[in-house]
Every structure is written in structure tokens, then in C-alpha cells.
Write a protein that holds these residues in place. Sequence first.
Motif, PDB file in Angstrom:
ATOM      1  N   GLY A 510      36.746 -66.080  49.626  1.00 16.80           N
ATOM      2  CA  GLY A 510      37.928 -66.548  48.897  1.00 16.80           C
ATOM      3  C   GLY A 510      38.335 -65.707  47.713  1.00 16.80           C
ATOM      4  O   GLY A 510      39.263 -66.081  46.984  1.00 16.80           O
ATOM      5  N   PHE A 511      37.691 -64.570  47.483  1.00 14.94           N
ATOM      6  CA  PHE A 511      38.066 -63.692  46.372  1.00 14.94           C
ATOM      7  C   PHE A 511      39.060 -62.635  46.847  1.00 14.94           C
ATOM      8  O   PHE A 511      39.104 -62.288  48.040  1.00 14.94           O
ATOM      9  CB  PHE A 511      36.832 -62.986  45.805  1.00 14.94           C
ATOM     10  N   GLN A 512      39.829 -62.123  45.893  1.00 12.22           N
ATOM     11  CA  GLN A 512      40.684 -60.976  46.179  1.00 12.22           C
ATOM     12  C   GLN A 512      40.454 -59.903  45.126  1.00 12.22           C
ATOM     13  O   GLN A 512      40.186 -60.199  43.955  1.00 12.22           O
ATOM     14  CB  GLN A 512      42.160 -61.378  46.187  1.00 12.22           C
ATOM     15  N   SER A 513      40.539 -58.634  45.526  1.00  9.66           N
ATOM     16  CA  SER A 513      40.293 -57.518  44.618  1.00  9.66           C
ATOM     17  C   SER A 513      41.505 -57.263  43.739  1.00  9.66           C
ATOM     18  O   SER A 513      42.650 -57.338  44.197  1.00  9.66           O
ATOM     19  CB  SER A 513      39.954 -56.253  45.411  1.00  9.66           C
ATOM     20  N   SER A 514      41.252 -56.954  42.480  1.00 14.11           N
ATOM     21  CA  SER A 514      42.330 -56.641  41.542  1.00 14.11           C
ATOM     22  C   SER A 514      42.573 -55.146  41.526  1.00 14.11           C
ATOM     23  O   SER A 514      41.620 -54.356  41.454  1.00 14.11           O
ATOM     24  CB  SER A 514      41.959 -57.104  40.136  1.00 14.11           C
ATOM     25  N   PRO A 515      43.832 -54.709  41.585  1.00 17.12           N
ATOM     26  CA  PRO A 515      44.128 -53.273  41.466  1.00 17.12           C
ATOM     27  C   PRO A 515      43.821 -52.791  40.052  1.00 17.12           C
ATOM     28  O   PRO A 515      44.047 -53.504  39.076  1.00 17.12           O
ATOM     29  CB  PRO A 515      45.625 -53.195  41.783  1.00 17.12           C
ATOM     30  N   LEU A 516      43.315 -51.579  39.962  1.00 22.36           N
ATOM     31  CA  LEU A 516      42.871 -51.050  38.680  1.00 22.36           C
ATOM     32  C   LEU A 516      43.630 -49.779  38.341  1.00 22.36           C
ATOM     33  O   LEU A 516      43.983 -48.990  39.227  1.00 22.36           O
ATOM     34  CB  LEU A 516      41.365 -50.778  38.726  1.00 22.36           C
ATOM     35  N   PRO A 517      43.929 -49.553  37.055  1.00 22.52           N
ATOM     36  CA  PRO A 517      44.773 -48.406  36.675  1.00 22.52           C
ATOM     37  C   PRO A 517      44.122 -47.050  36.893  1.00 22.52           C
ATOM     38  O   PRO A 517      44.799 -46.073  37.163  1.00 22.52           O
ATOM     39  CB  PRO A 517      45.052 -48.667  35.181  1.00 22.52           C
ATOM     40  N   ARG A 518      42.807 -46.964  36.770  1.00 24.32           N
ATOM     41  CA  ARG A 518      42.115 -45.693  37.004  1.00 24.32           C
ATOM     42  C   ARG A 518      41.128 -45.904  38.133  1.00 24.32           C
ATOM     43  O   ARG A 518      40.057 -46.466  37.942  1.00 24.32           O
ATOM     44  CB  ARG A 518      41.410 -45.231  35.724  1.00 24.32           C
ATOM     45  N   TYR A 519      41.534 -45.475  39.298  1.00 22.13           N
ATOM     46  CA  TYR A 519      40.744 -45.820  40.475  1.00 22.13           C
ATOM     47  C   TYR A 519      40.004 -44.609  41.041  1.00 22.13           C
ATOM     48  O   TYR A 519      40.284 -43.456  40.743  1.00 22.13           O
ATOM     49  CB  TYR A 519      41.612 -46.472  41.542  1.00 22.13           C
ATOM     50  N   GLN A 520      39.053 -44.940  41.892  1.00 19.41           N
ATOM     51  CA  GLN A 520      38.156 -43.949  42.471  1.00 19.41           C
ATOM     52  C   GLN A 520      38.763 -43.364  43.744  1.00 19.41           C
ATOM     53  O   GLN A 520      39.349 -44.081  44.549  1.00 19.41           O
ATOM     54  CB  GLN A 520      36.814 -44.622  42.791  1.00 19.41           C
ATOM     55  N   SER A 521      38.573 -42.063  43.928  1.00 18.66           N
ATOM     56  CA  SER A 521      39.094 -41.374  45.106  1.00 18.66           C
ATOM     57  C   SER A 521      38.019 -40.466  45.672  1.00 18.66           C
ATOM     58  O   SER A 521      36.973 -40.246  45.058  1.00 18.66           O
ATOM     59  CB  SER A 521      40.326 -40.538  44.729  1.00 18.66           C
TER      60      SER A 521
END
Length: 586
Positions: A510-521
Motif C-alpha cells: 500500500g505504499f507509493q514512492s515519492s519522486p525526489l529532486p536529486r535522483y540516482q542514475s
Amino acid sequence: KKLKSIMVGNFGQFFFLISISSTLINAFREGYPLGGRRLLSHRSLLNDASLLPFEECWNADSYAVNPWNDTKIDKLLQRLCSPAPQSYFIAERYLKAQKIEDVEKEMAFSEIEYLVKPGYKWAFNSELRQSVIIPAKGTSPDLLVQSTRRKKNVLEVSHKALRFASEGNGGVESEDLQELVKMSKERLRVTLGTDVRGRSSADAAFSFALAGVDDKELYDMLVTVTRKELQRVGKRPSFNSKYILQIIEKLAASGLRNADVREIHLIAADCLEFKGEHADIVKALRNEDESFDLLSPRALLWLWRFSSRQSKINSAPMLENQQSSSPSWLEAFDDPTKPLVIDLGCGMGVSLLGLATIDDDSDYVADMFLLSNDNLQKKFTRWGQANYLGCDLSQLATGYAQGIANRWNMQRRLQFVCGSGNDVLDEVKSSYPGEIVLALVQFPSPFKYKDKGSVGNSQLPIGLEDGFLASSKLFRNLSPSLRSSGGSLLLQSNVEDVAVAMQNAAKKSGFQSSPLPRYQSTKSLSKPGIRLPQRTEDWIQSGGERAIGKTWSSVPLLPSRSATETEASCDFFSTPVHRCLLRVLT
């Protein structure tokens, strides 16, 4: 000093020598006596809480003992361990406190056996009623008793305390552990720390802290001994600069704050500067900053080295509320209606210790992950408004953390409990009146890699749903509380397939991931110097799902002062950390 003030000419010299010879240098065959009139009782000596005797002992010098270079006194000093004036001070002070005829003499000698050089031993002259030092092979019918055993020093007792705690018998309220603490303080009042040379007193402080000891008086004694010993040997060529660094790092890892060890930092800086080494560290030590406290990388690495050697624990102990209606951690909180930050699998507890010490004026908004979490920002804007609860299966780890919290006077808003994540969550949901606003699952022991089969660490959980902390069951148990509070779940791991598995399990619950401003690539994980664990390389080769994209952060999501010991090791070894933030779907 009083004698010096009245001594004039030959008469004064004669008077002083006669006084000394009557108590100190009346040679007995091959022995040299010590001990005069009693100045204080043995019980008073063991209960003396003053640090003044430490200062007097460590300031003792050869002139005070033998101002006229008397050869008989020299012979006595030659049989005492270096520095002989300190050994003389300890022996005289201790023997004056003894009623030799009333105590077990062998036990009395065992307290100060370490003061005499190898090849010699203490004995008691029955005729003169004096303690003497004789050759170890010497014998005489006039000697009532001779020393035959050595008392453990404080470092050895600290190791015993740590072994005791490691076997699951520790904790700040353990009676057996408190008995070892009492023994150590009594020992220090006798020896004044002269039996723990070099960096040993700092090593003892670290071992006591790891055992969960929270006795402030004991640490004050050990800090005093460390300071005096560093002044004595710190500039010697034989005392390597790495020993100086280990002293300040271990004192920090013991939970001693800058105010407690400020003088030691300044002395260490002088010693390193004298040796012409570590100019950057010298500057940091002289600045009243946080470069060398528990939450600094150098101290955290000591905790990581220790914790990484401990056996993994896979079974949960019985929690207190299974026997009583109200858990002790709940009763400890001043205000249980405050928002709660909970760390599930807290390890050594340093993340919560860091968060709980952030000043009330430090805005929560300043932390990166709140940029993506407006709801949490409205609910909880300052770290100082929260209570903190950490849990772990290791009683040794939670005992260490609670001992630090107690010594920092934070136990009214920061508690640690030994138990499984699910059991502690059940306690919180049934008894804590406030809301859970933030849950942390950081660097759980990874489950076995699927392609390794029976090969690898046998102590690791078998799989995601079989003994692993961050299982679907944990997330299902947690989601109702975070749904009602609008709180967040932070996941961190240095094992990429484990991080991906945790995030996927949370999403299914039931969780959802939050978008983050500095993300991993892929690019950020392939920078020069980055060291991928072999398990991660195997995972990539097998085509496994990567922890990349806008829901995986490339930077820490908590304040730097809340880094865990594992996070510090990852930074030191350039190992990537995989972080994500989740909220419950509403």
C-alpha cells in the motif's frame, strides 16, 4: 612542602632524612619498606569521589620523593615501575589506608602488585610491621605473607563487562554489570589509573560504553586518566600519532561529548603539532566544532568495525508488555502525545541519537526529502517536537544506545528497546497515544543472494519473507499508522537488490514512492572511484532491476548528523547507498 619551609641548614636536612628513614628506607634484608601512619581508612579511600588524588598523583615527581638523591630511596624507587614517583605515591597512599593486621594481606598486596617491576614482589615484615619489596625468589621466616596474585586492571574489567553484555546479560539496569562498574571505580580510586597506560584508559571507556554502562563518574575518572597520560607520553617519539588519533576517536565513540574532552583535544592537537603531523586534524581539534564527537565519521567507523564483527541475531526476545500492561519505554517519555520517529532495526542507535540532538531551531524544511513531502512538513516541522524510539534484535546494540541516551539526558524523549520490528510496532500501536510521523528501515542485514544457494554467510536471513526485517508483514503492519498520520517511510541499503526488494515489498503493501529532486542514475553509480560490492555486480550481470530513477535519491535524505555507522563506512569505502522515500496511498 611544609618540611621544606622549616628546613634551615644541616639541622633541617638531618631532621628530614630521619623522618623519611623512619617510614620509608629502613632496609629489611633485601627489602625496602613502605607505609607509615594511617591517614584515611580503606573504606574512605574506596568511596572517595574526588578527582583531586588523580591530579596529585600524576603531578608527583622525583624531587618530591627524593630531593637529596638519597641512595637508599633510589634503591626503593628502582624496584617500582616507571614513573616511579607515581608508583611511590600510589603505594604510600594505599598502604597508609590499610590496617594490615585487620585485612587479608594477600588481597591487600594484590591491589598494588602491578607497581613493582618484574622479578620483585610485595611482602610484609612481621617484626617491623612494614610492607617491603623483595626479590621474587627471596624468602624469609620473618615475612608473614607475600603477594601471589595480581588484581585485574580497569581495562581488563571493561573487557569482562563487554563480554558479559555480549552474552545477552547487559543493559544499563543489569545488577551484575553494575557490580563490575563498582569494582572498576574502586580499582581506579586505588590505582588512580596508573595501571592503564598509553591509550588503555580510552579503550576501557569504549568497552564500557559498548557494554551499556551509563555511570558518569566512571567516565569522568577515565577522562582524567586519559588526559594525564596523554600529557605524560603524547610527545614522545615512541608514542605514535596513530595512538593519539585512536584516543580521541574512541573517546568520541564512547559518547563523550566535546565539553567532556575539550582539554584532551587541545593536548592532542599540541602533541600532533609537535610531531609535525596531521595539520588538518590539529586545526579541527582546536576548533570547538563537531569534528570529533560520536556522530562524526571517525567515531562512527569504530562502531561499524565493532558491529560488523558481531554475530547476526535472528530470534526476537520476549517483550516487556507481554508480561505487563505498560512498556517501560512508554513510561519513560515525558509527553507520549508528541509525534514519534521510529527506527526499526536501529543497530547502534546513532541515527536517532543524531536526530534527537538537533536543535529545536533547526527547521525540518531544510532537509532534502521534505521538498517532496508537503503533508509531513505540515504535520511535523521541527526535530525537537518529536519522541524517538529505536528497536533492534541485539541487546548489546540497544544497550549501548540507551546508555548514551541516558548520559546525554535524553531518555525522556529517546528510548531503545530490544525486540523485533513487528513486535515493537504492535506495542506502539496498542499503547502510544501519539502518531508515527516517520519510520526508518536502514541497512537491515541482507537476505541471502538467490544465486548463491547454501554458499555465503550462514547467519543471513534465508529470504525476503523468511527472517528478513523489512518483509511484507512489517510494511502491512506499519501502513495503517502512517496512513492516519500522513507520515513517511525511509528505506536505505548498501545492497542494491535488497533495496529494490524492500521498495517493491512496500509498494505491494500500500505504499507509493515519492519522486525526489536529486535522483540516482546509471551514470551516478558508475562514477570513477565508486566501488560496487560483488553481490551488486552479480545482480547487474543477471539483469536484475536497478535502484535508479526519480524515486531513488543520490544524496542523503536525513541530516548529516544522523548518519548510521554503516552509512559512514559506505562513505569511507565509496560504496553507493540506495535510498527511497515512501508514503501510504490514501
